[in-house]
Design an enzyme around this catalytic site. Structure first.
Site, mmCIF file in Angstrom:
data_model
loop_
_atom_site.group_PDB
_atom_site.id
_atom_site.type_symbol
_atom_site.label_atom_id
_atom_site.label_comp_id
_atom_site.label_asym_id
_atom_site.label_seq_id
_atom_site.Cartn_x
_atom_site.Cartn_y
_atom_site.Cartn_z
ATOM 1 C CE LYS A 17 -52.467 -34.536 57.563
ATOM 2 N NZ LYS A 17 -51.857 -35.879 57.514
ATOM 3 N NE ARG A 92 -59.901 -36.343 54.704
ATOM 4 C CZ ARG A 92 -58.982 -36.894 55.467
ATOM 5 N NH1 ARG A 92 -57.933 -37.463 54.905
ATOM 6 N NH2 ARG A 92 -59.107 -36.913 56.778
ATOM 7 N NE ARG A 132 -50.074 -45.535 66.442
ATOM 8 C CZ ARG A 132 -50.699 -44.690 65.624
ATOM 9 N NH1 ARG A 132 -50.841 -43.429 65.960
ATOM 10 N NH2 ARG A 132 -51.159 -45.111 64.459
ATOM 11 N NE ARG A 165 -54.196 -48.151 66.240
ATOM 12 C CZ ARG A 165 -54.413 -46.836 66.184
ATOM 13 N NH1 ARG A 165 -54.915 -46.202 67.236
ATOM 14 N NH2 ARG A 165 -54.127 -46.144 65.104
ATOM 15 N NE ARG A 176 -53.300 -45.465 57.350
ATOM 16 C CZ ARG A 176 -52.872 -45.053 58.540
ATOM 17 N NH1 ARG A 176 -52.243 -45.901 59.346
ATOM 18 N NH2 ARG A 176 -53.054 -43.809 58.923
#
Length: 218
Positions: A17, A92, A132, A165, A176
């Protein structure tokens, strides 16, 4: 691309996004605004809503929908927002979406022109985010599949160690995504069927997704 009015980008974490919002902002000449950006700007400016938000954040509580909507109202009154904005991460919740509708109706402001829901399979999102890697020394970002370093585990820029991370661990990402689905499924249902709503295939490169959006905005 052409657009007259606000653009709302919906989609789970990891669908891109933010990347698409930046492209739309640049190509359409509309400001890219996210909830975080609006909060920080409002707090820094010391506005009425900014002061309320600062007090809430300093107490460790979540900023209420009422304050978020107040900050959005302040942002939309700024001169660069008169032709529309690209909303990234707002609304949201259904409460925020309903509040935005009331705000725009009351102010006679620019209407919502497009609601773009970027859709991507959860497992693809997990692969994107879990791949990542970040340099401990300079903060450069890599991806084991899409942008690997020349030497495995080492930063091309400074030679620093690359690490994953904690929030990029697959189990954390899946949690999530589950939370996102539970919280935003009603929001997607709220907008689906409304004029301007469209689902965008989020697979492939960011450039490919941008081109799909361009087609929708022609």
């Amino acid at each position: 691309m052409t657009s007259g009015g606000h653009i709302i980008l919906l989609g789970a974490p990891g669908v891109g996004k933010g990347t698409q919002a930046k492209v739309l902002s640049m190509e359409l000449g509309l400001p890219h605004v996210s909830t975080g950006d609006m909060l920080r700007a409002s707090v820094a400016a010391g506005s009425e809503m900014g002061k309320r938000a600062k007090a809430v954040m300093e107490s460790g509580a979540l900023v209420s929908d009422e304050i978020i909507l107040g900050i959005v109202s302040e942002r939309l009154q700024e001169s660069d927002a008169q032709k529309g904005v690209v909303f990234d991460g707002f609304p949201r919740t259904v409460v925020q979406a309903e509040g935005l509708d009331r705000l725009l109706a009351r102010s006679g402001d620019v209407a919502i022109a497009h609601i773009l829901h970027i859709v991507l399979d959860d497992e693809e999102i997990v692969e994107r985010l879990s791949g990542r890697r970040v340099c401990r020394d300079c903060g450069a970002i890599y991806h084991v599949r899409f942008q690997p370093p020349k030497v495995q585990g080492r930063c091309d820029r400074c030679g620093g160690e690359l690490f994953q991370r904690d929030d990029d661990q697959p189990a954390v990402i899946r949690h999530r995504l589950a939370v996102y689905a539970a919280e935003t499924a009603p929001l997607v249902a709220f907008y689906r069927g409304r004029a301007g709503y469209a689902e965008v295939d989020g697979t492939g490169s960011s450039a490919a997704v941008t081109e799909r959006i361009r087609v929708l905005l022609r």
